[in-house]
Design a protein around this motif. Sequence first.
Motif, PDB file in Angstrom:
ATOM      1  N   PRO A 553      -6.558   5.113 -12.650  1.00  0.00           N
ATOM      2  CA  PRO A 553      -7.400   5.713 -11.622  1.00  0.00           C
ATOM      3  C   PRO A 553      -8.861   5.309 -11.736  1.00  0.00           C
ATOM      4  CG  PRO A 553      -5.867   7.319 -12.521  1.00  0.00           C
ATOM      5  CD  PRO A 553      -5.762   6.096 -13.381  1.00  0.00           C
ATOM      6  N   THR A 554      -9.332   5.083 -12.969  1.00  0.00           N
ATOM      7  CA  THR A 554     -10.735   4.693 -13.144  1.00  0.00           C
ATOM      8  C   THR A 554     -11.007   3.344 -12.495  1.00  0.00           C
ATOM      9  OG1 THR A 554     -10.752   5.882 -15.235  1.00  0.00           O
ATOM     10  CG2 THR A 554     -12.546   4.320 -14.835  1.00  0.00           C
ATOM     11  N   PHE A 555     -10.138   2.375 -12.795  1.00  0.00           N
ATOM     12  CA  PHE A 555     -10.295   1.067 -12.161  1.00  0.00           C
ATOM     13  C   PHE A 555     -10.187   1.179 -10.650  1.00  0.00           C
ATOM     14  CE2 PHE A 555      -8.760  -1.567 -16.047  1.00  0.00           C
ATOM     15  CZ  PHE A 555      -9.985  -1.314 -16.644  1.00  0.00           C
ATOM     16  N   CYS A 556      -9.315   2.094 -10.193  1.00  0.00           N
ATOM     17  CA  CYS A 556      -9.125   2.240  -8.752  1.00  0.00           C
ATOM     18  C   CYS A 556     -10.414   2.691  -8.080  1.00  0.00           C
ATOM     19  CB  CYS A 556      -8.008   3.242  -8.487  1.00  0.00           C
ATOM     20  SG  CYS A 556      -7.546   3.346  -6.765  1.00  0.00           S
ATOM     21  N   VAL A 618       2.801   7.873  10.458  1.00  0.00           N
ATOM     22  CA  VAL A 618       2.573   6.700   9.611  1.00  0.00           C
ATOM     23  C   VAL A 618       1.649   7.033   8.454  1.00  0.00           C
ATOM     24  CG1 VAL A 618       1.594   4.374   9.557  1.00  0.00           C
ATOM     25  CG2 VAL A 618       3.011   5.072  11.485  1.00  0.00           C
ATOM     26  N   VAL A 619       0.573   7.767   8.731  1.00  0.00           N
ATOM     27  CA  VAL A 619      -0.383   8.123   7.681  1.00  0.00           C
ATOM     28  C   VAL A 619       0.279   9.015   6.639  1.00  0.00           C
ATOM     29  CG1 VAL A 619      -2.499   9.399   7.194  1.00  0.00           C
ATOM     30  CG2 VAL A 619      -2.424   7.815   9.120  1.00  0.00           C
ATOM     31  N   LEU A 620       1.060  10.010   7.096  1.00  0.00           N
ATOM     32  CA  LEU A 620       1.749  10.893   6.148  1.00  0.00           C
ATOM     33  C   LEU A 620       2.726  10.102   5.279  1.00  0.00           C
ATOM     34  CD1 LEU A 620       2.430  13.717   5.088  1.00  0.00           C
ATOM     35  CD2 LEU A 620       4.107  13.923   6.955  1.00  0.00           C
ATOM     36  N   PHE A 621       3.494   9.205   5.896  1.00  0.00           N
ATOM     37  CA  PHE A 621       4.452   8.399   5.146  1.00  0.00           C
ATOM     38  C   PHE A 621       3.734   7.493   4.146  1.00  0.00           C
ATOM     39  CE2 PHE A 621       8.238   5.256   5.606  1.00  0.00           C
ATOM     40  CZ  PHE A 621       8.754   5.719   4.412  1.00  0.00           C
ATOM     41  N   LEU A 622       2.636   6.877   4.563  1.00  0.00           N
ATOM     42  CA  LEU A 622       1.885   6.015   3.649  1.00  0.00           C
ATOM     43  C   LEU A 622       1.285   6.811   2.494  1.00  0.00           C
ATOM     44  CD1 LEU A 622       0.020   3.449   5.954  1.00  0.00           C
ATOM     45  CD2 LEU A 622       1.673   2.933   4.163  1.00  0.00           C
ATOM     46  N   ARG A 623       0.837   8.014   2.770  1.00  0.00           N
ATOM     47  CA  ARG A 623       0.278   8.842   1.683  1.00  0.00           C
ATOM     48  C   ARG A 623       1.357   9.187   0.662  1.00  0.00           C
ATOM     49  NH1 ARG A 623      -4.821   9.883   2.346  1.00  0.00           N
ATOM     50  NH2 ARG A 623      -5.769  10.140   4.411  1.00  0.00           N
ATOM     51  N   TYR A 624       2.565   9.429   1.137  1.00  0.00           N
ATOM     52  CA  TYR A 624       3.642   9.710   0.188  1.00  0.00           C
ATOM     53  C   TYR A 624       4.005   8.460  -0.608  1.00  0.00           C
ATOM     54  CZ  TYR A 624       8.166  10.821  -1.775  1.00  0.00           C
ATOM     55  OH  TYR A 624       9.214  11.000  -2.649  1.00  0.00           O
ATOM     56  N   LEU A 625       4.046   7.307   0.056  1.00  0.00           N
ATOM     57  CA  LEU A 625       4.316   6.060  -0.664  1.00  0.00           C
ATOM     58  C   LEU A 625       3.213   5.756  -1.672  1.00  0.00           C
ATOM     59  CD1 LEU A 625       5.584   3.837   2.308  1.00  0.00           C
ATOM     60  CD2 LEU A 625       6.962   4.899   0.530  1.00  0.00           C
ATOM     61  N   GLU A 626       1.962   6.090  -1.302  1.00  0.00           N
ATOM     62  CA  GLU A 626       0.837   5.924  -2.228  1.00  0.00           C
ATOM     63  C   GLU A 626       1.027   6.807  -3.454  1.00  0.00           C
ATOM     64  OE1 GLU A 626      -3.959   6.955  -2.355  1.00  0.00           O
ATOM     65  OE2 GLU A 626      -2.722   7.527  -0.641  1.00  0.00           O
ATOM     66  N   PHE A 627       1.463   8.035  -3.222  1.00  0.00           N
ATOM     67  CA  PHE A 627       1.706   8.957  -4.344  1.00  0.00           C
ATOM     68  C   PHE A 627       2.781   8.399  -5.278  1.00  0.00           C
ATOM     69  CE2 PHE A 627       4.707  12.211  -5.836  1.00  0.00           C
ATOM     70  CZ  PHE A 627       3.905  12.874  -6.755  1.00  0.00           C
ATOM     71  N   LEU A 628       3.905   7.893  -4.708  1.00  0.00           N
ATOM     72  CA  LEU A 628       4.964   7.328  -5.539  1.00  0.00           C
ATOM     73  C   LEU A 628       4.464   6.126  -6.335  1.00  0.00           C
ATOM     74  CD1 LEU A 628       8.194   7.379  -3.310  1.00  0.00           C
ATOM     75  CD2 LEU A 628       7.640   8.850  -5.240  1.00  0.00           C
ATOM     76  N   TYR A 629       3.698   5.267  -5.681  1.00  0.00           N
ATOM     77  CA  TYR A 629       3.179   4.089  -6.377  1.00  0.00           C
ATOM     78  C   TYR A 629       2.267   4.507  -7.532  1.00  0.00           C
ATOM     79  CZ  TYR A 629       0.860  -0.322  -7.337  1.00  0.00           C
ATOM     80  OH  TYR A 629       0.373  -1.426  -7.971  1.00  0.00           O
ATOM     81  N   LEU A 630       1.444   5.513  -7.290  1.00  0.00           N
ATOM     82  CA  LEU A 630       0.528   5.998  -8.329  1.00  0.00           C
ATOM     83  C   LEU A 630       1.295   6.558  -9.512  1.00  0.00           C
ATOM     84  CD1 LEU A 630      -2.446   6.597  -9.084  1.00  0.00           C
ATOM     85  CD2 LEU A 630      -2.151   8.818  -7.991  1.00  0.00           C
ATOM     86  N   LEU A 676      -6.412   3.152   3.318  1.00  0.00           N
ATOM     87  CA  LEU A 676      -6.425   1.689   3.254  1.00  0.00           C
ATOM     88  C   LEU A 676      -7.244   1.192   2.070  1.00  0.00           C
ATOM     89  CD1 LEU A 676      -6.794   0.730   7.033  1.00  0.00           C
ATOM     90  CD2 LEU A 676      -4.734   0.682   5.626  1.00  0.00           C
ATOM     91  N   LEU A 677      -8.367   1.879   1.783  1.00  0.00           N
ATOM     92  CA  LEU A 677      -9.174   1.491   0.621  1.00  0.00           C
ATOM     93  C   LEU A 677      -8.393   1.680  -0.674  1.00  0.00           C
ATOM     94  CD1 LEU A 677     -12.678   2.912   1.614  1.00  0.00           C
ATOM     95  CD2 LEU A 677     -12.025   0.512   1.446  1.00  0.00           C
ATOM     96  N   ASN A 678      -7.626   2.762  -0.756  1.00  0.00           N
ATOM     97  CA  ASN A 678      -6.806   2.985  -1.944  1.00  0.00           C
ATOM     98  C   ASN A 678      -5.759   1.887  -2.100  1.00  0.00           C
ATOM     99  OD1 ASN A 678      -8.201   5.304  -2.553  1.00  0.00           O
ATOM    100  ND2 ASN A 678      -6.698   6.674  -1.619  1.00  0.00           N
ATOM    101  N   LEU A 679      -5.110   1.539  -0.987  1.00  0.00           N
ATOM    102  CA  LEU A 679      -4.097   0.484  -1.044  1.00  0.00           C
ATOM    103  C   LEU A 679      -4.715  -0.852  -1.440  1.00  0.00           C
ATOM    104  CD1 LEU A 679      -2.015   1.367   2.151  1.00  0.00           C
ATOM    105  CD2 LEU A 679      -1.400   1.781  -0.226  1.00  0.00           C
ATOM    106  N   LYS A 684      -5.988  -4.996  -5.886  1.00  0.00           N
ATOM    107  CA  LYS A 684      -6.993  -5.552  -6.800  1.00  0.00           C
ATOM    108  C   LYS A 684      -6.616  -5.316  -8.261  1.00  0.00           C
ATOM    109  CE  LYS A 684     -11.321  -5.902  -4.251  1.00  0.00           C
ATOM    110  NZ  LYS A 684     -12.759  -5.585  -4.291  1.00  0.00           N
ATOM    111  N   SER A 685      -6.058  -4.125  -8.547  1.00  0.00           N
ATOM    112  CA  SER A 685      -5.679  -3.841  -9.938  1.00  0.00           C
ATOM    113  C   SER A 685      -4.592  -4.792 -10.412  1.00  0.00           C
ATOM    114  CB  SER A 685      -5.205  -2.391 -10.058  1.00  0.00           C
ATOM    115  OG  SER A 685      -4.003  -2.188  -9.334  1.00  0.00           O
ATOM    116  N   GLN A 686      -3.659  -5.137  -9.515  1.00  0.00           N
ATOM    117  CA  GLN A 686      -2.612  -6.082  -9.892  1.00  0.00           C
ATOM    118  C   GLN A 686      -3.187  -7.487 -10.075  1.00  0.00           C
ATOM    119  OE1 GLN A 686       0.700  -5.196 -10.498  1.00  0.00           O
ATOM    120  NE2 GLN A 686      -0.259  -3.177 -10.408  1.00  0.00           N
ATOM    121  N   VAL A 687      -4.106  -7.897  -9.206  1.00  0.00           N
ATOM    122  CA  VAL A 687      -4.747  -9.203  -9.342  1.00  0.00           C
ATOM    123  C   VAL A 687      -5.497  -9.280 -10.661  1.00  0.00           C
ATOM    124  CG1 VAL A 687      -6.494 -10.742  -8.387  1.00  0.00           C
ATOM    125  CG2 VAL A 687      -4.898  -9.583  -6.850  1.00  0.00           C
ATOM    126  N   ARG A 688      -6.191  -8.184 -11.012  1.00  0.00           N
ATOM    127  CA  ARG A 688      -6.927  -8.160 -12.279  1.00  0.00           C
ATOM    128  C   ARG A 688      -5.973  -8.308 -13.461  1.00  0.00           C
ATOM    129  NH1 ARG A 688      -8.983  -3.628 -11.748  1.00  0.00           N
ATOM    130  NH2 ARG A 688     -11.090  -4.144 -11.063  1.00  0.00           N
TER     131      ARG A 688
END
Length: 723
Positions: A553-556, A618-630, A676-679, A684-688
């Motif tokens: 989360p810090t890098f994020c 779409v936003v709700l679904f993306l937020r849930y996918l963001e949560f799973l990825y996190l 979108l900024l979170n995604l 970027k974290s993966q590229v790093r």
Amino acid sequence: MAALCEGYTLCGLVPAVNRRSSEIKGIEEERDSDHVIVTDSSRSVTLYKVSDQKPLGSWTVKQGQLLTCAAVFNKQTNEYVAVSDNKVIRIWKEDDIILDKAFKATVSADVQSVHCAHGAEPAVLFQRGAVRLLDSLLSAPQQPVEEVLVQDEAIRWSTSIVTDTQQLVIFTTELKGDHFLYLQRLKPNSVQKYRLEPEGPGLSPLSFWASYRDKNICLLYLYPNGHVYQSLVSVRAPEADDGAQVVSLPRDQLLSLPVGKELLEAASAIFLDDAHIAVVGVPHPSAGPGKDFLCIWNTNFQTLQAAKEMAGKLYGQLWSFSSKLFIPHGKALSVIPFACPRSSLASALGKLKQVKTEESKTSTVVPSWNTILHGEEAAAPKPVEARKTRTTRKMQSSLSLTIDQVQDLIKMASVEEVEKEVQGLLSRQDPNDPQLSLGQLAMALVSRSLADPKFYSSRALTQLVPTRCLSHSVCPDLLPLALEKRDYFLCQLCLLFFHDIPEAVTCACLKAFLSLSDLDAEKLSLEPDSVSFMEMLLSNEHAQTGLQNGFSPTFCEEDRTDAVDNPKAKAKEKKKASPQQTCPVGKHKAALINEILQTAYSEALLLPHLKDFSSDQVVLFLRYLEFLYLRYSTDGSSQTHGYRSPSLNQVMDWVCMLLDAHFTVLVMSPVAIDLLLNLQSFVKSQVRLFSELGKIEGSLQELSKMKMKNDVGQYSIEVMELY
């Protein structure tokens, strides 16, 4: 007894110019049983992973060019081989993107087909009957090619077989109504010609199939009158004087299929094993006219053992790889698994009684979720007195209803009566003997539910779905009915057990789940493992974890501020919270959405339906996918729990598809900016991570080259200098 299992769609079909044939030119097995390559009738070759029903790669020739034979996979070199415009041989690897830039060679004569059997070297069959091994042909592509066939003789079918000692190319030809079989032996090179016995005026074989068995080639062929013949051809090379002679090929009639009053037009028969053949395009003996079926016949006992009605037009094409049948019909290419256990006469006639080791055991066992999902055996019931058990069985057999009787009962009985009889029927069902007629039972339940709004038996349907005898193609109205009745537990079961759900229905389920309120969702009774997974995930929601998988989360937060150019906006971004660490939906609602993430789909067919979603969904679904990825990225144990759950790759695939379908809307929406900024920060974290791994790649290589000392004692400190 042979059985056809529930099927699923591998890909859609585009109607061919010739309505009598499908767009499929050929299907070949690739590196293993789970990968096939499909060549269409125009310009494309596509690699599919069968279990996921997903294309892994596709190659297309230029506009104006045509692929004129099915592509094959050369396991010796891991290369694909195909022929375009009859004379251009093309060879490419999986990582080649543009087919026109890959290797190609033009030969001197028209090619009929390329065959590559069981890891052998590819063999090229020319239209005039000559055969060349691929390496020999490519060493001099313009070498002269002899003509084996006489004038007006044309090849109708061909294949390649590898025996214990040699490689064979087999093909059949037609000349003025007569049919011939050619057996071309390679290394040493020799050819033998056989004449097929005529069947009758105007009757030509509809299909051929060949297999190697007991040191003979077994040729199977089907005629329009329903007669199925088998001929045995010795693989032994002929004597020098016999090579030029045309030998009459003896035949044995295996089956006489019922065809009705009209001759067959598009049908095919293939060997499944020594005693079973699969036939497509032939009417069912007890079905009405106008219906085409896929059937499995036992040739030893002349019995029909399994049948499945195929929707849409059949083209007389059938392939078999690793206990799976591939059938083009209508607008789809379907995959139908099958099983052909060794049969006895009793089982072939459907009269085999199951032998019990302990007759004193009761026969009714209530299955648990572990039995349904994981195949665990139920605990043995307590023994009772043998005489009492025999009496109980006698009473049960006299009072029990057959499947046909239960179907008649469904038309007029109450919900309670129907549920009682369905439960009794399933309790008497042998789990090792799948009954395809259970699909008809489900269709009867659905039909009455649609016709009578007051009738709906959720319990009966939820008992039928886990039997694995149903699929969406068998009962296409079941899942839409469950959505209409808001029976989300049944929806979850269908998503869990059906592998052929269309993308439109998948999106309809997703819309319903996203629109469901958390309060209503918490009242649902769902599959236990799916809820347990979410409970585990939410219990670790606020756990402090370090850097894992290149993410923290810090890098994020740093990446979010780096993405903003305006200094004032940067300051505001720093004050904002870190990426989504709270699940935006309840655990029951999340469990339903997880089933969608694990459902098979084709991206090309799914995207148009995703575009119909509202921006809020779409936003709700993306937020849930963001949560799973996190959660997956910061807690490695999230994917090692043993529960059935979506994988990280599945989560990212859905994120990419949603962004593809709604990127413009999301960019313009103020609500989605943070998301979108979170995604972006995730990327970027993966590229790093990969950048840092690249920096130490040289050091890791040096470590692997170092020689370790044999005796280091109980404790030692070594200093290694890396340059």
